[in-house]
Design an enzyme around this catalytic site. Structure first.
Site, PDB file in Angstrom:
ATOM      1  N   ASP A 114       0.858  -1.191   0.000  1.00  0.00           N
ATOM      2  CA  ASP A 114       0.000   0.000   0.000  1.00  0.00           C
ATOM      3  C   ASP A 114       0.894   1.240   0.000  1.00  0.00           C
ATOM      4  O   ASP A 114       2.016   1.197   0.513  1.00  0.00           O
ATOM      5  CB  ASP A 114      -0.850   0.049   1.286  1.00  0.00           C
ATOM      6  N   ARG A 153      -1.510  -0.875  -8.484  1.00  0.00           N
ATOM      7  CA  ARG A 153      -2.862  -0.421  -8.128  1.00  0.00           C
ATOM      8  C   ARG A 153      -2.846   1.108  -8.227  1.00  0.00           C
ATOM      9  O   ARG A 153      -1.983   1.759  -7.635  1.00  0.00           O
ATOM     10  CB  ARG A 153      -3.184  -0.836  -6.696  1.00  0.00           C
TER      11      ARG A 153
HETATM   12  P1  FDA Z   1     -14.121   9.450  -4.326  1.00  0.00           P
HETATM   13  O1  FDA Z   1     -13.860   9.444  -2.868  1.00  0.00           O
HETATM   14  O2  FDA Z   1     -13.852  10.680  -5.110  1.00  0.00           O
HETATM   15  O3  FDA Z   1     -15.592   9.009  -4.534  1.00  0.00           O
HETATM   16  C1  FDA Z   1     -16.151   9.050  -5.812  1.00  0.00           C
HETATM   17  C2  FDA Z   1     -17.584   8.608  -5.780  1.00  0.00           C
HETATM   18  O4  FDA Z   1     -17.652   7.275  -5.334  1.00  0.00           O
HETATM   19  C3  FDA Z   1     -18.458   9.379  -4.808  1.00  0.00           C
HETATM   20  O5  FDA Z   1     -18.872  10.597  -5.350  1.00  0.00           O
HETATM   21  C4  FDA Z   1     -19.571   8.387  -4.621  1.00  0.00           C
HETATM   22  O6  FDA Z   1     -20.418   8.421  -5.729  1.00  0.00           O
HETATM   23  C5  FDA Z   1     -18.841   7.082  -4.611  1.00  0.00           C
HETATM   24  N1  FDA Z   1     -18.530   6.662  -3.241  1.00  0.00           N
HETATM   25  C6  FDA Z   1     -17.364   6.820  -2.599  1.00  0.00           C
HETATM   26  N2  FDA Z   1     -17.438   6.292  -1.375  1.00  0.00           N
HETATM   27  C7  FDA Z   1     -18.676   5.827  -1.233  1.00  0.00           C
HETATM   28  C8  FDA Z   1     -19.381   5.183  -0.187  1.00  0.00           C
HETATM   29  N3  FDA Z   1     -18.833   4.941   0.993  1.00  0.00           N
HETATM   30  N4  FDA Z   1     -20.652   4.838  -0.387  1.00  0.00           N
HETATM   31  C9  FDA Z   1     -21.243   5.096  -1.565  1.00  0.00           C
HETATM   32  N5  FDA Z   1     -20.634   5.698  -2.586  1.00  0.00           N
HETATM   33  C10 FDA Z   1     -19.388   6.057  -2.428  1.00  0.00           C
HETATM   34  N6  FDA Z   1      -5.224   5.126  -0.789  1.00  0.00           N
HETATM   35  C11 FDA Z   1      -3.907   5.342  -0.542  1.00  0.00           C
HETATM   36  O7  FDA Z   1      -3.508   6.486  -0.312  1.00  0.00           O
HETATM   37  N7  FDA Z   1      -3.025   4.294  -0.541  1.00  0.00           N
HETATM   38  C12 FDA Z   1      -3.418   3.025  -0.821  1.00  0.00           C
HETATM   39  O8  FDA Z   1      -2.586   2.115  -0.830  1.00  0.00           O
HETATM   40  C13 FDA Z   1      -4.798   2.788  -1.090  1.00  0.00           C
HETATM   41  N8  FDA Z   1      -5.274   1.533  -1.357  1.00  0.00           N
HETATM   42  C14 FDA Z   1      -6.581   1.365  -1.745  1.00  0.00           C
HETATM   43  C15 FDA Z   1      -7.049   0.111  -2.122  1.00  0.00           C
HETATM   44  C16 FDA Z   1      -8.346  -0.041  -2.610  1.00  0.00           C
HETATM   45  C17 FDA Z   1      -8.822  -1.385  -3.047  1.00  0.00           C
HETATM   46  C18 FDA Z   1      -9.205   1.107  -2.689  1.00  0.00           C
HETATM   47  C19 FDA Z   1     -10.599   0.983  -3.249  1.00  0.00           C
HETATM   48  C20 FDA Z   1      -8.764   2.317  -2.258  1.00  0.00           C
HETATM   49  C21 FDA Z   1      -7.462   2.469  -1.766  1.00  0.00           C
HETATM   50  N9  FDA Z   1      -7.019   3.704  -1.321  1.00  0.00           N
HETATM   51  C22 FDA Z   1      -5.676   3.888  -1.059  1.00  0.00           C
HETATM   52  C23 FDA Z   1      -7.986   4.796  -1.039  1.00  0.00           C
HETATM   53  C24 FDA Z   1      -8.126   5.759  -2.201  1.00  0.00           C
HETATM   54  O9  FDA Z   1      -6.943   6.510  -2.333  1.00  0.00           O
HETATM   55  C25 FDA Z   1      -9.290   6.711  -1.969  1.00  0.00           C
HETATM   56  O10 FDA Z   1      -9.056   7.452  -0.806  1.00  0.00           O
HETATM   57  C26 FDA Z   1     -10.634   6.035  -1.842  1.00  0.00           C
HETATM   58  O11 FDA Z   1     -10.766   4.955  -2.714  1.00  0.00           O
HETATM   59  C27 FDA Z   1     -11.757   7.028  -2.126  1.00  0.00           C
HETATM   60  O12 FDA Z   1     -11.628   7.533  -3.437  1.00  0.00           O
HETATM   61  P2  FDA Z   1     -12.529   7.037  -4.673  1.00  0.00           P
HETATM   62  O13 FDA Z   1     -11.588   6.784  -5.797  1.00  0.00           O
HETATM   63  O14 FDA Z   1     -13.349   5.893  -4.277  1.00  0.00           O
HETATM   64  O15 FDA Z   1     -13.342   8.277  -5.106  1.00  0.00           O
END
Ligand code: FDA
Length: 305
Positions: A132, A182
């Site tokens: 990570d 990733r």
């Molecule tokens: P964002 O937070 O912008 O959300 C986009 C949209 O997704 C929202 O507008 C909504 O529609 C939907 N959504 C998001 N959360 C929701 C919820 N709880 N319920 C319903 N809808 C929701 N970070 C890091 O710094 N180091 C790492 O190693 C990792 N590893 C990692 C592994 C995996 C498998 C994932 C999925 C994520 C990570 N992350 C991470 C976290 C990542 O950096 C990020 O903070 C989160 O995934 C949130 O960002 P999104 O891309 O989901 O979009």
């Protein structure tokens, strides 16, 4: 208001006194939605259920920022236990870990020894390990450690965060290693000097990184809950005839479960990130920081008890 909440939860994630109290009162306060229990047994059951539904998994033994060599070794032992459980129960699962929990802040010798121990056993058992990515202050060091280990092991990948300005150069730097990466938006509180402050810029950079890594021909995990990014990826792979075995989607356990199912039904690979362990607090706070709407879910859970 949203930014204030975000900062508040990121502050709580680092607060040791609150961490201690939270651990004491266990997973009762809503964290169980995002964490598959404090023990490995519970996580194995969760993974079996997820595999049964067609999901791949990456299991994460929660932990970061150890204070001593003994603690780092203990963390590595827990990862080895998880790798052995993956093999023993024939789980469709990889393992994710954080280098700070392996002793990265103590010494390179310690973190590399711990990683080599895990990677050797994981390699024998056919288990893939993802490092990570943590806060920006550790990004360069993490990439150096990954590069060093990648020379010795094939079963290792890491993470690139779209919110960092440096990520495009990191992708170019890593390209000769043909890494399995990733790609994420990024979860830590970072200053404007290192990270895009605006969501639109993060999203644009995210799309550019996905495109570059896929078109370079490397395996790409698109780890997001964002439909716009998922749709972008689907169009891109269709446009450039990128095969299904060169990419996968990933989401976190307990977040957008229905959407996860739909993606599997559409025929894509979907990997669920399943954290477990007693050190669940920092992880839980980052999930609340990402989406303060999750707080109301947690409060409802608490009030129901
Ligand atoms: P964002 O937070 O912008 O959300 C986009 C949209 O997704 C929202 O507008 C909504 O529609 C939907 N959504 C998001 N959360 C929701 C919820 N709880 N319920 C319903 N809808 C929701 N970070 C890091 O710094 N180091 C790492 O190693 C990792 N590893 C990692 C592994 C995996 C498998 C994932 C999925 C994520 C990570 N992350 C991470 C976290 C990542 O950096 C990020 O903070 C989160 O995934 C949130 O960002 P999104 O891309 O989901 O979009």
């Amino acid at each position: 208001m949203e930014q204030m909440m975000r900062n508040f939860f990121l502050f709580l994630a680092k607060n040791k006194a609150v961490t201690k109290m939270a651990k004491k009162y266990g997973l009762r306060f809503g964290a169980a939605r995002f964490v598959a229990g404090a023990e490995l047994d519970g996580a194995v059951q969760v993974i079996q259920n997820l595999n049964h539904l067609g999901f791949k998994v990456t299991i994460d033994h929660l932990g970061e920022f150890v204070d001593s060599e003994a603690e780092a070794k203990e963390m590595a032992n827990s990862c080895i236990e998880a790798v052995k459980a993956i093999a023993e129960y024939d789980l469709d699962s990889q393992l994710s870990l954080k280098l700070t929990s392996m002793g990265m802040d103590i010494s390179d010798e310690l973190v590399l020894n711990n990683m080599r121990r895990i990677l050797t056993i994981a390699n024998d058992m056919g288990v893939f390990i993802t490092i990570d990515m943590e806060d920006s202050a550790r990004c360069g060091h993490s990439i150096d450690l990954f590069t060093e280990l990648k020379k010795e092991f094939d079963n290792i990948g890491t993470v690139i965060q779209a919110y960092l300005y440096r990520s495009d150069e990191d992708l170019d730097y890593l390209d000769p290693l043909a890494p399995n990466l990733r790609l994420v938006k990024g979860a830590y509180k970072e200053p404007d000097s290192v990270a895009y402050p605006n969501k639109e810029d993060v999203d644009e950079n995210y799309k550019a990184l996905i495109k570059k890594h896929l078109l370079n021909g490397h395996y790409t995990a698109i780890a997001t809950h964002d439909d716009a990014i998922i749709d972008y990826t689907k169009e891109l792979v269709q446009q450039y005839n990128i095969p299904n075995n060169q990419f996968e989607f990933q989401m976190l356990y307990g977040i957008r479960t229905e959407r996860q199912k739909e993606i599997v039904q559409e025929g894509y690979k979907m990997r669920v990130y399943v954290p477990y362990g007693s050190d669940w607090y920092g992880y839980f706070m980052r999930r609340l920081a990402e989406r303060p709407a999750n707080v109301s879910f947690v409060l409802k859970g608490v009030l129901k008890k």
